[in-house]
Motif scaffolding. Structure first.
Motif, PDB file in Angstrom:
ATOM      1  N   ALA A 113       6.779   0.018   2.490  1.00  0.00           N
ATOM      2  CA  ALA A 113       5.825  -1.057   2.766  1.00  0.00           C
ATOM      3  C   ALA A 113       4.475  -0.798   2.104  1.00  0.00           C
ATOM      4  N   MET A 114       4.131   0.469   1.952  1.00  0.00           N
ATOM      5  CA  MET A 114       2.781   0.785   1.513  1.00  0.00           C
ATOM      6  C   MET A 114       2.473   0.419   0.075  1.00  0.00           C
ATOM      7  N   HIS A 115       3.522   0.322  -0.751  1.00  0.00           N
ATOM      8  CA  HIS A 115       3.297   0.250  -2.188  1.00  0.00           C
ATOM      9  C   HIS A 115       2.163  -0.648  -2.629  1.00  0.00           C
ATOM     10  N   ASP A 116       2.319  -1.935  -2.321  1.00  0.00           N
ATOM     11  CA  ASP A 116       1.289  -2.836  -2.818  1.00  0.00           C
ATOM     12  C   ASP A 116       0.424  -3.363  -1.695  1.00  0.00           C
ATOM     13  N   SER A 117       0.560  -2.787  -0.530  1.00  0.00           N
ATOM     14  CA  SER A 117      -0.157  -3.361   0.597  1.00  0.00           C
ATOM     15  C   SER A 117      -0.595  -2.255   1.540  1.00  0.00           C
ATOM     16  N   GLU A 118      -1.374  -1.368   1.005  1.00  0.00           N
ATOM     17  CA  GLU A 118      -1.747  -0.221   1.804  1.00  0.00           C
ATOM     18  C   GLU A 118      -2.585  -0.618   3.019  1.00  0.00           C
ATOM     19  N   ASP A 119      -3.547  -1.512   2.806  1.00  0.00           N
ATOM     20  CA  ASP A 119      -4.380  -1.931   3.943  1.00  0.00           C
ATOM     21  C   ASP A 119      -3.528  -2.557   5.030  1.00  0.00           C
ATOM     22  N   ALA A 120      -2.584  -3.383   4.603  1.00  0.00           N
ATOM     23  CA  ALA A 120      -1.759  -4.072   5.586  1.00  0.00           C
ATOM     24  C   ALA A 120      -0.988  -3.080   6.453  1.00  0.00           C
ATOM     25  N   THR A 121      -0.536  -1.980   5.854  1.00  0.00           N
ATOM     26  CA  THR A 121       0.209  -1.016   6.669  1.00  0.00           C
ATOM     27  C   THR A 121      -0.742  -0.199   7.534  1.00  0.00           C
ATOM     28  N   ARG A 122      -1.924   0.048   7.025  1.00  0.00           N
ATOM     29  CA  ARG A 122      -2.872   0.831   7.820  1.00  0.00           C
ATOM     30  C   ARG A 122      -3.264   0.102   9.094  1.00  0.00           C
TER      31      ARG A 122
END
Ligand SMILES: Nc1ncnc2c1ncn2[C@@H]1O[C@H](COP(=O)(O)OP(=O)(O)OP(=O)(O)O)[C@@H](O)[C@H]1O
Ligand SMILES: Nc1ncnc2c1ncn2[C@@H]1O[C@H](COP(=O)(O)OP(=O)(O)OP(=O)(O)O)[C@@H](O)[C@H]1O
Ligand SMILES: [Mg+2]
Ligand SMILES: [Mg+2]
Lengths: 364, 237, 233, 290, 311
Positions: E186-195
């Motif tokens: 999930a983190m690849h292109d959406s690090e903020d979203a996973t954080r």
């Protein structure tokens, strides 16, 4: 009887240039041998080791599976070491001139032979400096293995002789040498600069020196510098530069062996032979002769080649060659040449000199 | 539950949030309104940890969280949605929720996920690729669903209703109300639709040029002349 | 002016539009309303060639438009104003606006149009040199709108322009739409704010599940009725 | 000592200019397409070998190679684009391996055509010293430093002020939106590759005139260029200049003040330090979050 | 069904290959070399697929692993097998020094790691007392005798590296199947979203970097004991990252078997077929093959085969 000899050489990758130079010598040796030796024939099978150790090992193994009775070639101690190990395990003779690292002959390989070594270079360089009467030298050397070994041992020897030697090691990736030369010019103030590197390094260093004009009296290098090729390609950089050289240029070959080599080389490659070809030729020729002798005794498959090689004692293009118990050639002493005009004149040692040195002498 | 004190955020020469002091209680539903570019989203970013404030304090449950990393604030119970939806790439809708639940709460509860999917009308899209196969409004629903999956105690909703048609909006509002009552979630919602705010919130705060210019009941706030001048353009209550 | 005949389109395996036919008359404002996910955005993207049309025909003034690459739409005087996410995030606000007038025939008017755009949305003037990617949601929406108008298109296709805009700006937006219409522009408008959309429209289409469910002239539309019929699920 | 340092700064500056020239084409393609052309070093090398052929074969000054090099290299670069544009998915990562493959092909072609020998110019005019006060340089270095500055200025103007340049950046920023503006992305990207090829052409001829080339050198060139591109920040032309000069000067100072063996170490450390302080490069902008 | 295939493949790998090819030193040494590359490729792909990070500097881990293992076995007399593990741990520790680069993204990350590889190479060259400088370390002990079988031969080396790769592949699979695997994806292109949903992305990425470093380090250590020789240019050679990348992408870097299969196919094809056809410059064909592969089957060889299966 025809024997297959394997040539394991870098024809691509970083060592492609020296590898193909040595290959030319190997091919010439086979040509000359097959012409002169009526009884036996040598067939060369070449495999490119791509300048990589694992591929050098695979190459040796493949050559063995194709029936090679011995291996000639190899460049770079890191490739030679595992490749000659593999040859050793397979009971094949491995002969080279491509690695000067001392650990190659000091780790108990029984079938390993080499015709040149650091000591031979070191003697030549140091002899030349002594002839010049130089009291201080700046040594500029590449951090690669062979170059740093040589530079460090030259420095040690010079120190014992009371010559001040300052070293500057450089990373092989470096392209602009002006800052180093400037340090030599303003801080070292040495009488001579000794370059221990490869062709591209020499060109870079000489260019920088030509621009900055440090107050030195001689520019000295080691292998692949005092060659006709360098003279013709960099006419502005080479005048009066010193470097190790086997032969003067234009070459005049006195010995029958030398003449045969030069003729065959020119016929095959349409150019003047260079030192890489000469080393490759000598190592291979010695090998082929040993194979022939072993064949006559019927011991080729029984370790006879190594045995015969060990008995070698012969004058060659690079001087007298004998092999010690560890496979090294204790007689090896290089010669020093100097670019004079379009020619290369051998200026050290006195016995084989073809002219006198121009000293002080600089390209600029 | 949430206390902001003199909170400021600057970007170069621009002060996006200017000394905002604000408290949100456990059971509050607070509407956050203000002109475009007033600093609402930036305020959310500061609370959830995505931008570092240039001044002031943020307390959550009396605890200073200004140095708490983003992920830990999420685990403390601060959930948020993004105005421009940010689904987790390469995952399906359902996997998005699984990750949120697993890492936001430390547990996995499939029933709860089904419930949330149902709740946000995403059940039939559960196996679509979240990043590339959803329409804008579905992405917004996913934003809410992700936040819910972390079982937040404070939910920061950034224009989740924008783009929904009237009945969808009504349904979504019903959902938020239910959520509020059932799970006891405190909500701060950014929204430009005043009717929505009116029906959802007991309290409204207004930002303008980064400053808090009004705080009170919808009635009072939307009749405040300054709010009318800068934001609504007409009285609404 | 613009005519769609039995158009089908979708995303790979997912088909969204099912035999959609509609017409946008020259100089009129045609609005398309419908519940979320009905396929309105897809329809607009299909017209612009951003989504492949798998069946049916799109015509502009009787000329077939299917298969025309998106970038040639500008040659036909068509511009689309997409949602605010589609600004050039790595370029400044002003450069974004300038890109709106990229087409050769508009380049010489850039200065004047820029001035008009800033007039329309003073906020953008304040943010002139800021990267579009750092704008707030509403600011980006304004930028998308202003950029679309830079080419002074004959046919304007707009997707939810009021999304994320503050009420005051929404009022201005609808005034702008009125003005554009009065200036003889043909407009296709998708808008969630049905009440206001129908108020400026001449003709209304209602879409549902990828199909046209209703086509009426704006004056005949009874909103409350429509909502009860189509929107409640 | 001051004399040493002055010369180091000067050498570093000139070296930086040559680094920048080599990096420019890579930075352009990276900035406009987010594609890292791992064959860039080989393109530069190709031009250098063309210069060699012109000098040794025709006996002309290497500068005469520029038109031919521009033509051949930009055509090759266009070929690279043609292949890259065929990638259907995950362009960012797949283009890496694709261009790496092309680099391998080019290296081996160069090896087959020009052999493994070390080559460099033999023109004494180019190698002549150029002295200003205590500062020494080679004439060719200075000439191509100026050329490099001019090209950089031109490229900067082209990217930031011309319609085509803007179109390039728009395509890289948002492809669909760019199409809506009437920009044909494919054609625009092709132009960016062609221009990058021309820049590589200049860089190659320059490299030949003051450096030493050999077929295996392409990879090292790509890495240097790549490092500068990253130091610069996505697509920033002034960043390329600053990054390249910074690197050149840091290297030269290390050689002067410490040891030449540590030159690469210094370069890499500088690179890491800059990135730790500015994760988006010297001139890169941070993205808005949320 | 699938399981049966896997068992058959395993049996072939452990049984048929040594029995049928074991006598041919040349083939075996090609296979071992390919497996070493495959092992690095696997570790690279793990970081790329799970961590979303493309690294250009895996040679750093390979080299550090090789050096650590060589030094502890030569200088401290540590047994070779323990040396392999220590090599992996050494690489892991080296990756800890690199943790700051996790702030970087995409090519910035890729290059920063490469910078470390360069730095390590220079350290290995300059730290002569420990590493033997540019001369390197010779006579590194070979693989030991296990259960009465001498592993230092070709077949022994093959079985060792095969087991290592297999173990790593299983570990990779376990990570990927876990929730951590999903979160990583999930983190690849959406690090903020996973954080914002509670994922400590920095920690997770850091862990992946360490796991990947460990794997590459073990590969390097194995190779050192297999080749018995080490020097900086060789240990930190760029080829230790370019070849694995080629192999991984060729085979399909999103799959677990892909990188290893890719390494075997690419290396063997190159050495056995292309090299025979064009003795020098055969990389030309390899380059062409890569280009064709990316264009016609960008998801890799395995995907291509699977597609053919269905067709
Ligand atoms: N990273 C940034 N750099 C510079 N300016 C920024 C940055 N992020 C936000 N801004 C500016 O700060 C201001 C506040 O932005 P914010 O997104 O908080 O507004 P908002 O109240 O959410 O507006 P909207 O209702 O339009 O979403 C805007 O003017 C915006 O342009
Ligand atoms: N990229 C995509 N891939 C697959 N399906 C998509 C994609 N984009 C949209 N869809 C689907 O197509 C359908 C129509 O979407 P569309 O965006 O056209 O709706 P809309 O009418 O514009 O709705 P909204 O009011 O939410 O904007 C939706 O069900 C959506 O899930
Ligand atoms: Mg906002
Ligand atoms: Mg829509």
């Amino acid at each position: 009887e025809e024997f297959t000899v394997g040539a394991e050489l870098p024809l691509t990758g970083t060592l492609a240039r020296v590898g193909s130079g040595m290959q030319e010598g190997v091919m010439v040796a086979a040509e000359v041998f097959n012409k002169t030796n009526g009884k036996h024939k040598i067939k060369i099978v070449t495999i490119d080791d791509e300048s990589a150790p694992a591929k050098a090992v695979a190459a040796v193994e493949k050559l063995a599976s194709q029936g090679a009775v011995a291996i000639t070639g190899g460049y770079g101690s890191n490739n030679i070491s595992p490749a000659s190990d593999a040859a050793n395990k397979l009971g094949l003779v491995y002969i080279t001139s491509g690695g000067v690292d001392d650990s190659l002959v000091n780790s108990g390989r029984k079938n390993f032979f080499r015709i040149n070594n650091t000591a031979g270079y070191e003697k030549a360089v140091q002899g030349l400096l002594a002839d010049m009467g130089v009291k201080s030298v700046s040594i500029v050397f590449s951090t690669k293995e062979a170059t740093s070994d040589l530079a460090n041992s030259v420095q040690k020897v010079l120190a014992t002789k009371g010559v001040k030697a300052v070293t500057h090691s450089f990373d092989p990736a470096i392209t602009d040498f002006k800052p180093i030369i400037n340090k030599i010019k303003l801080q070292d103030k040495s009488e001579a600069i000794l370059m221990v590197g490869y062709e591209n390094d020499y060109v870079g260093i000489l260019r920088a020196a030509r621009v900055l004009k440090p107050p030195v009296k001689a520019m000295i290098g080691v292998w692949s510098l005092a060659t006709p090729k360098m003279a013709s390609e960099f006419p502005d950089l080479m005048p009066n530069v010193y470097g190790t050289a086997l032969l003067p240029f234009p070459a005049h070959f006195d010995t029958a062996d030398g003449k045969a080599f030069a003729e065959a080389y020119k016929a095959l490659y349409k150019k003047e032979p260079d030192y890489l070809g000469q080393f490759g030729y000598v190592q291979s020729m010695l090998l082929f002769e040993a194979i022939a002798r072993a064949a006559d005794k019927g011991t080729v498959k029984k370790g006879g080649v190594a045995e015969e090689l060990r008995k070698t004692d012969r004058d060659t293009l690079i001087g007298r060659v004998q092999f010690g118990a560890n496979g090294d050639n204790p007689n090896f002493v290089h010669r020093m040449g100097q670019h004079q005009g379009k020619n290369i004149v051998i200026v050290w040692p006195k016995e084989t000199a073809t002219g006198s040195m121009v000293y002080p002498g600089l390209p600029w | 539950m949430l206390e902001l004190n003199n909170l400021s955020v600057r970007f170069g020469g621009l002060t996006a949030v200017n000394a905002v002091t604000l408290t949100v209680g456990t059971h509050d539903v607070v509407g956050l309104v203000g002109p475009n570019g007033a600093g609402k989203t930036t305020l959310f970013n500061a609370i959830s940890g995505l931008v570092r404030p240039t001044g002031g304090t943020i307390r959550f449950d009396r605890q200073d969280v200004i140095r708490t990393p983003i992920y830990r604030r999420a685990r403390l119970g601060i959930g948020r949605t993004f105005q421009i939806p940010q689904p987790m790439h390469e995952l399906t809708v359902r996997e998005n929720l699984v990750v949120a639940q697993r890492f936001g709460t430390g547990r996995i509860d499939d029933d709860k996920i089904d419930e949330i999917l149902e709740f946000t009308s995403l059940a039939d899209k559960a196996h679509r690729d979240a990043a590339t196969e959803l329409a804008l409004t579905e992405l917004k629903a996913l934003e809410v669903a992700k936040a819910l999956a972390t079982t937040p105690r404070l939910l920061l909703l950034d224009e989740v209703l924008a783009g929904l048609e009237t009945s969808g909006k009504r349904r979504f509002m019903g959902m938020l109300k239910e959520m509020h009552e059932r799970f006891g979630v405190g909500i701060v919602i950014i929204e430009h639709d005043i009717e929505t705010i009116n029906s959802l919130c007991q309290r409204v705060v207004v930002l303008n040029f980064g400053q808090l210019i009004a705080d009170g009941t919808p009635d009072a706030v939307f009749n405040d002349p300054e709010v009318i001048r800068s934001y609504t353009g007409a009285a609404h209550a | 002016m613009l005519e769609l005949d039995q158009v089908r389109a979708g995303y790979g395996a997912i088909n969204v539009l099912w035999d959609v036919s509609l017409k946008a008359e020259a100089g009129k404002l045609t609005t398309i309303i419908g519940p979320n996910g009905a396929g309105k955005t897809t329809l607009l993207r299909a017209i612009m060639g951003l989504v492949p049309v798998t069946a049916g025909e799109i015509r502009l003034n009787g000329e077939r438009l299917n298969g025309t690459p998106t970038w040639e739409m500008a040659d036909h005087g068509i511009a689309m104003i997409p949602e605010g996410r589609m600004v050039f995030r790595d370029m400044s606000v002003e450069e974004n606006l300038i890109m709106g007038a990229f087409h050769k025939s508009h380049r010489q008017h850039v200065k004047r149009r820029l001035e008009e755009a800033y007039e329309m949305f003073p906020r953008l003037r304040e943010r002139r040199t800021q990267l579009a990617g750092s704008l707030s949601g509403g600011e980006a929406q304004m930028l998308a709108m202003a950029r679309g108008l830079m080419s002074d298109p004959r046919l304007l296709i707009i997707d939810e322009p009021s999304l994320g805009l503050a009420p005051l700006i929404v009022n201005e937006l609808f005034e702008i739409l009125e003005r554009l219409k009065a200036g003889g522009r043909t407009i296709v408008l998708v808008e969630q704010n049905t009440e206001r959309a129908v108020a400026v429209a001449d003709h209304v289409y209602l879409m549902q599940s990828g199909r046209v469910a209703l086509s009426q002239s704006a004056s005949e539309v009874q909103l409350q009725h429509l909502h009860d019929l189509y929107f409640a699920r | 000592m001051t004399e040493l340092i002055l010369q180091a700064l000067y050498s570093g500056l000139l070296q930086g200019g040559s680094y920048a020239l080599i990096a420019l084409g890579l930075a352009l393609v990276f900035g406009t397409m987010r594609v890292i052309n791992l064959a860039h070093g080989e393109l530069v090398l190709l031009a250098a070998y063309i210069a060699y052929s012109v000098e040794s074969g025709l006996g002309l000054n290497p500068a005469w190679a520029i038109p031919i090099a521009l033509l051949v290299v930009s055509a090759t670069s266009a070929g690279v684009y043609w292949i890259v544009s065929r990638i259907k998915q995950d362009r960012e990562i797949n283009s890496l391996i694709l261009t790496f493959g092309i680099g391998v092909i080019l290296t081996n072609l160069i090896l087959l055509i020009w052999k493994a020998d070390v080559r460099s110019t033999s023109s004494s005019w180019l190698q002549e010293a150029f002295v200003v006060g205590p500062l020494y340089s080679m004439r060719s270095e200075l000439i191509f430093f100026v050329v490099s500055l001019l090209l950089m200025g031109g490229l900067w103007w082209w990217l930031s002020r011309s319609w085509y340049g803007r179109a390039l950046r728009a395509v890289s920023s948002n492809r669909d939106a760019a199409k809506l503006m009437g920009i044909a992305p494919g054609r625009t990207e092709l132009v960016s590759f062609i221009v990058a090829g021309m820049l590589a052409g200049f860089a190659g001829v320059a490299l030949y005139s003051y450096g030493v080339i050999q077929p295996a050198y392409g990879g090292a060139l790509t890495v240097k260029a790549f490092i500068i591109t990253v130091l610069a920040g996505v697509g920033s032309i002034p960043g390329v200049l600053i990054g390249a000069v910074l690197l050149g000067v840091a290297e030269a100072l290390t050689v002067t003040l410490a040891s030449s063996a540590l030159q690469e170490l210094a370069g890499m450390t500088l690179f890491l330090l800059v990135l730790f302080v500015m994760p988006n490069g010297l001139m890169g902008a941070a993205r808005r979050r949320g | 069904m699938k399981r049966v295939w896997w068992l058959a493949a395993l049996a072939a790998a452990y049984g048929a290959v040594p029995l049928l090819l074991g006598a041919d030193n040349y083939i075996m040494s090609l296979i071992v070399a390919a497996m070493v590359i495959g092992c690095v490729a696997l570790s690279w792909a793990l970081l790329g697929n799970l961590g979303g990070m493309v690294s250009f500097g895996h040679s750093a881990f390979f080299g550090v692993g090789a050096y650590v293992s060589a030094i502890v076995t030569v200088k401290l007399g540590v047994p070779v097998l323990a040396g392999l593990a220590l090599g992996g741990i050494g690489a892991l520790l080296a990756s800890v020094v690199m943790l700051p680069v996790l702030r970087l993204r995409g090519p910035y990350f890729a290059l920063a790691i490469l910078a470390y590889a360069h730095i390590f190479r220079i350290l290995a060259t300059e730290w002569t007392s420990l590493t033997g400088g540019s001369g390197g370390i010779a006579n590194i002990p070979g693989l030991p005798t296990i259960l009465g079988y001498d592993m230092s031969g070709k077949t022994g080396a093959y079985l060792t590296i095969l087991t290592i790769v297999l173990a790593f592949a299983l570990a990779y699979r376990a990570i990927r199947a876990s929730h951590y695997g999903t979160a990583l994806r999930a983190m690849h292109d959406s690090e903020d979203a996973t954080r914002v949903v509670g994922v400590n992305s920095t920690l997770l990425k850091g862990l992946m970097l360490m796991v990947s470093a460990f794997m590459a380090g073990v590969a390097g250590a194995f190779n050192a004991h297999y080749i018995n020789f080490l020097e900086p240019d060789y240990a930190f050679n760029g080829l230790w990252v370019t070849l694995p990348i080629v192999a991984a992408i060729f085979g399909g870097y999103r799959t677990i078997a892909g990188p290893v299969v890719g390494a075997l196919v690419v290396y063997l094809l190159d050495q056995l077929v292309f090299k025979t056809l064009i003795p020098t410059g055969h990389q030309l064909v390899l380059g062409g093959l890569l280009v064709a592969m990316i264009i016609f089957s960008p998801t890799g060889l395995l995907a291509l085969l699977r597609r053919k299966d269905h067709a």
